[in-house]
Design a protein around this motif. Sequence first.
Motif, PDB file in Angstrom:
ATOM      1  N   GLY A 150       1.120 -27.302 -22.001  1.00  9.02           N
ATOM      2  CA  GLY A 150       0.290 -26.097 -23.282  1.00  9.02           C
ATOM      3  C   GLY A 150       1.104 -24.969 -23.018  1.00  9.02           C
ATOM      4  O   GLY A 150       0.971 -24.058 -23.647  1.00  9.02           O
ATOM      5  N   THR A 151       2.092 -24.628 -22.595  1.00 16.75           N
ATOM      6  CA  THR A 151       3.390 -23.322 -22.666  1.00 16.75           C
ATOM      7  C   THR A 151       3.995 -23.413 -23.631  1.00 16.75           C
ATOM      8  O   THR A 151       4.877 -24.210 -23.892  1.00 16.75           O
ATOM      9  CB  THR A 151       3.363 -23.114 -21.346  1.00 16.75           C
ATOM     10  OG1 THR A 151       2.124 -22.586 -19.735  1.00 16.75           O
ATOM     11  CG2 THR A 151       4.314 -21.981 -21.217  1.00 16.75           C
ATOM     12  N   LEU A 152       4.093 -22.852 -23.941  1.00 21.59           N
ATOM     13  CA  LEU A 152       5.387 -22.609 -25.137  1.00 21.59           C
ATOM     14  C   LEU A 152       6.116 -21.290 -25.491  1.00 21.59           C
ATOM     15  O   LEU A 152       7.225 -20.937 -25.870  1.00 21.59           O
ATOM     16  CB  LEU A 152       4.370 -22.335 -26.747  1.00 21.59           C
ATOM     17  CG  LEU A 152       3.953 -23.646 -26.677  1.00 21.59           C
ATOM     18  CD1 LEU A 152       3.455 -23.804 -27.902  1.00 21.59           C
ATOM     19  CD2 LEU A 152       4.725 -25.093 -27.385  1.00 21.59           C
ATOM     20  N   THR A 153       6.519 -20.617 -23.999  1.00 22.37           N
ATOM     21  CA  THR A 153       7.716 -19.662 -23.484  1.00 22.37           C
ATOM     22  C   THR A 153       7.994 -19.566 -22.915  1.00 22.37           C
ATOM     23  O   THR A 153       7.266 -19.989 -20.944  1.00 22.37           O
ATOM     24  CB  THR A 153       6.569 -18.405 -24.144  1.00 22.37           C
ATOM     25  OG1 THR A 153       5.570 -18.221 -22.864  1.00 22.37           O
ATOM     26  CG2 THR A 153       6.104 -18.342 -25.415  1.00 22.37           C
TER      27      THR A 153
ATOM     28  N   VAL B 242      12.256 -16.919 -24.381  1.00 20.71           N
ATOM     29  CA  VAL B 242      12.449 -18.082 -24.932  1.00 20.71           C
ATOM     30  C   VAL B 242      11.106 -18.057 -25.582  1.00 20.71           C
ATOM     31  O   VAL B 242      10.445 -18.487 -24.565  1.00 20.71           O
ATOM     32  CB  VAL B 242      13.314 -19.479 -24.961  1.00 20.71           C
ATOM     33  CG1 VAL B 242      12.970 -19.789 -23.461  1.00 20.71           C
ATOM     34  CG2 VAL B 242      13.788 -19.851 -25.695  1.00 20.71           C
ATOM     35  N   SER B 243      10.757 -18.834 -26.726  1.00 21.44           N
ATOM     36  CA  SER B 243       9.650 -19.337 -28.160  1.00 21.44           C
ATOM     37  C   SER B 243       9.721 -20.579 -28.559  1.00 21.44           C
ATOM     38  O   SER B 243      11.552 -20.955 -28.604  1.00 21.44           O
ATOM     39  CB  SER B 243       9.206 -18.868 -28.188  1.00 21.44           C
ATOM     40  OG  SER B 243       9.529 -18.037 -29.490  1.00 21.44           O
ATOM     41  N   TRP B 244       9.464 -22.036 -28.830  1.00 23.29           N
ATOM     42  CA  TRP B 244       9.213 -22.512 -29.305  1.00 23.29           C
ATOM     43  C   TRP B 244       8.067 -23.277 -30.047  1.00 23.29           C
ATOM     44  O   TRP B 244       6.984 -22.830 -28.994  1.00 23.29           O
ATOM     45  CB  TRP B 244      10.192 -24.209 -28.455  1.00 23.29           C
ATOM     46  CG  TRP B 244       8.963 -24.301 -27.640  1.00 23.29           C
ATOM     47  CD1 TRP B 244       8.548 -25.335 -26.833  1.00 23.29           C
ATOM     48  CD2 TRP B 244       9.454 -23.873 -25.742  1.00 23.29           C
ATOM     49  NE1 TRP B 244       8.233 -25.563 -25.471  1.00 23.29           N
ATOM     50  CE2 TRP B 244       8.200 -24.037 -25.285  1.00 23.29           C
ATOM     51  CE3 TRP B 244      10.330 -22.416 -25.780  1.00 23.29           C
ATOM     52  CZ2 TRP B 244       8.484 -24.116 -23.939  1.00 23.29           C
ATOM     53  CZ3 TRP B 244      10.023 -22.572 -24.010  1.00 23.29           C
ATOM     54  CH2 TRP B 244       9.179 -23.116 -23.337  1.00 23.29           C
ATOM     55  N   THR B 245       7.810 -24.057 -30.561  1.00 23.09           N
ATOM     56  CA  THR B 245       6.648 -25.278 -31.585  1.00 23.09           C
ATOM     57  C   THR B 245       6.765 -26.464 -30.839  1.00 23.09           C
ATOM     58  O   THR B 245       7.880 -27.108 -30.363  1.00 23.09           O
ATOM     59  CB  THR B 245       7.628 -24.761 -32.454  1.00 23.09           C
ATOM     60  OG1 THR B 245       6.976 -23.709 -33.235  1.00 23.09           O
ATOM     61  CG2 THR B 245       6.084 -26.089 -33.048  1.00 23.09           C
ATOM     62  N   ALA B 246       5.685 -26.867 -29.905  1.00 27.89           N
ATOM     63  CA  ALA B 246       5.566 -28.481 -29.852  1.00 27.89           C
ATOM     64  C   ALA B 246       6.056 -28.789 -30.735  1.00 27.89           C
ATOM     65  O   ALA B 246       5.691 -29.231 -31.817  1.00 27.89           O
ATOM     66  CB  ALA B 246       4.456 -28.452 -29.192  1.00 27.89           C
ATOM     67  N   PRO B 247       6.724 -30.613 -30.352  1.00 21.87           N
ATOM     68  CA  PRO B 247       6.909 -31.375 -31.465  1.00 21.87           C
ATOM     69  C   PRO B 247       5.650 -32.130 -31.509  1.00 21.87           C
ATOM     70  O   PRO B 247       4.359 -32.211 -30.750  1.00 21.87           O
ATOM     71  CB  PRO B 247       7.496 -32.711 -30.358  1.00 21.87           C
ATOM     72  CG  PRO B 247       7.820 -32.286 -29.205  1.00 21.87           C
ATOM     73  CD  PRO B 247       7.086 -29.925 -29.132  1.00 21.87           C
ATOM     74  N   THR B 248       5.267 -32.765 -32.550  1.00 24.15           N
ATOM     75  CA  THR B 248       3.682 -33.766 -32.771  1.00 24.15           C
ATOM     76  C   THR B 248       4.296 -35.325 -32.536  1.00 24.15           C
ATOM     77  O   THR B 248       3.368 -36.284 -32.333  1.00 24.15           O
ATOM     78  CB  THR B 248       3.247 -33.372 -34.015  1.00 24.15           C
ATOM     79  OG1 THR B 248       4.261 -33.629 -35.106  1.00 24.15           O
ATOM     80  CG2 THR B 248       3.081 -31.650 -33.879  1.00 24.15           C
TER      81      THR B 248
ATOM     82  N   ALA C 239      10.757 -41.457 -26.380  1.00 29.83           N
ATOM     83  CA  ALA C 239      10.749 -40.012 -25.606  1.00 29.83           C
ATOM     84  C   ALA C 239      10.126 -38.954 -26.569  1.00 29.83           C
ATOM     85  O   ALA C 239       9.957 -39.408 -28.119  1.00 29.83           O
ATOM     86  CB  ALA C 239      12.197 -39.957 -25.625  1.00 29.83           C
ATOM     87  N   THR C 240       9.516 -38.359 -26.162  1.00 25.58           N
ATOM     88  CA  THR C 240       9.228 -37.391 -27.463  1.00 25.58           C
ATOM     89  C   THR C 240       9.743 -35.971 -28.102  1.00 25.58           C
ATOM     90  O   THR C 240      11.096 -35.880 -27.326  1.00 25.58           O
ATOM     91  CB  THR C 240       8.052 -36.432 -26.806  1.00 25.58           C
ATOM     92  OG1 THR C 240       6.390 -37.525 -26.575  1.00 25.58           O
ATOM     93  CG2 THR C 240       7.717 -34.955 -28.008  1.00 25.58           C
ATOM     94  N   ASP C 241       9.720 -36.298 -29.549  1.00 23.04           N
ATOM     95  CA  ASP C 241      11.004 -35.366 -30.078  1.00 23.04           C
ATOM     96  C   ASP C 241      11.135 -33.966 -29.106  1.00 23.04           C
ATOM     97  O   ASP C 241      10.623 -33.356 -28.422  1.00 23.04           O
ATOM     98  CB  ASP C 241      10.344 -35.151 -30.950  1.00 23.04           C
ATOM     99  CG  ASP C 241      10.379 -36.120 -32.376  1.00 23.04           C
ATOM    100  OD1 ASP C 241      11.784 -37.210 -32.190  1.00 23.04           O
ATOM    101  OD2 ASP C 241      10.114 -36.065 -33.409  1.00 23.04           O
ATOM    102  N   ALA C 242      12.625 -33.250 -29.232  1.00 23.38           N
ATOM    103  CA  ALA C 242      12.776 -32.128 -28.991  1.00 23.38           C
ATOM    104  C   ALA C 242      12.407 -30.634 -29.241  1.00 23.38           C
ATOM    105  O   ALA C 242      11.176 -30.754 -30.615  1.00 23.38           O
ATOM    106  CB  ALA C 242      14.181 -31.500 -29.045  1.00 23.38           C
ATOM    107  N   PRO C 243      12.025 -29.764 -28.564  1.00 25.21           N
ATOM    108  CA  PRO C 243      10.992 -28.646 -28.528  1.00 25.21           C
ATOM    109  C   PRO C 243      11.394 -27.894 -30.122  1.00 25.21           C
ATOM    110  O   PRO C 243      12.700 -28.276 -30.546  1.00 25.21           O
ATOM    111  CB  PRO C 243      11.140 -27.396 -27.859  1.00 25.21           C
ATOM    112  CG  PRO C 243      11.202 -28.628 -26.649  1.00 25.21           C
ATOM    113  CD  PRO C 243      12.278 -30.108 -27.134  1.00 25.21           C
ATOM    114  N   ALA C 244      11.036 -27.482 -31.680  1.00 25.31           N
ATOM    115  CA  ALA C 244      11.478 -27.198 -31.961  1.00 25.31           C
ATOM    116  C   ALA C 244      11.248 -25.368 -32.722  1.00 25.31           C
ATOM    117  O   ALA C 244      10.607 -24.731 -31.862  1.00 25.31           O
ATOM    118  CB  ALA C 244      10.868 -27.514 -33.411  1.00 25.31           C
ATOM    119  N   GLN C 245      12.514 -25.314 -33.807  1.00 25.96           N
ATOM    120  CA  GLN C 245      12.280 -23.455 -33.752  1.00 25.96           C
ATOM    121  C   GLN C 245      12.770 -22.301 -32.492  1.00 25.96           C
ATOM    122  O   GLN C 245      11.587 -22.173 -32.376  1.00 25.96           O
ATOM    123  CB  GLN C 245      10.939 -23.512 -34.613  1.00 25.96           C
ATOM    124  CG  GLN C 245      10.672 -24.386 -35.227  1.00 25.96           C
ATOM    125  CD  GLN C 245       9.452 -23.737 -36.384  1.00 25.96           C
ATOM    126  OE1 GLN C 245       8.441 -23.926 -35.626  1.00 25.96           O
ATOM    127  NE2 GLN C 245       9.599 -24.095 -37.660  1.00 25.96           N
TER     128      GLN C 245
END
Length: 109
Positions: free
Chosen positions: A70-73, A22-28, A4-10
């Motif tokens: 590709g969307t972060l909000t 809500v906005s977030w940073t994509a996990p890498t 599994a990919t890590d959770a969205p951050a921040q």
Amino acid sequence: ASAATDAPAQLEVVGATGSATVSWTAPTLKGDGSAADIDHYLIYVGTTPGEQHNGGAHMGGASPFTVAAGTLTKTVTGLAPGPWYFGGSTVNSSGLEGNSSPEAFGVVT
């Protein structure tokens, strides 16, 4: 098996009149340390803290919101005044949902 990919951050929430964004940073990374594989995000929303996660009480039991990779909000409208809590997770191309992010909250007016 696919990790599994890590959770969205921040996660950050900005409340407005009748809505919240809500906005977030994509996990890498994935949980195994390899590069992230994000098909889409699931965003959980509700008025009860500690419930906005996979298997939680999103919007009284409704399905979480699906947001493209590709969307972060995500803006959610039609919300009653008061505090609203948001959580998010990623789903990889194999359909595996990762762990949920820490919750964030905003106040809707």
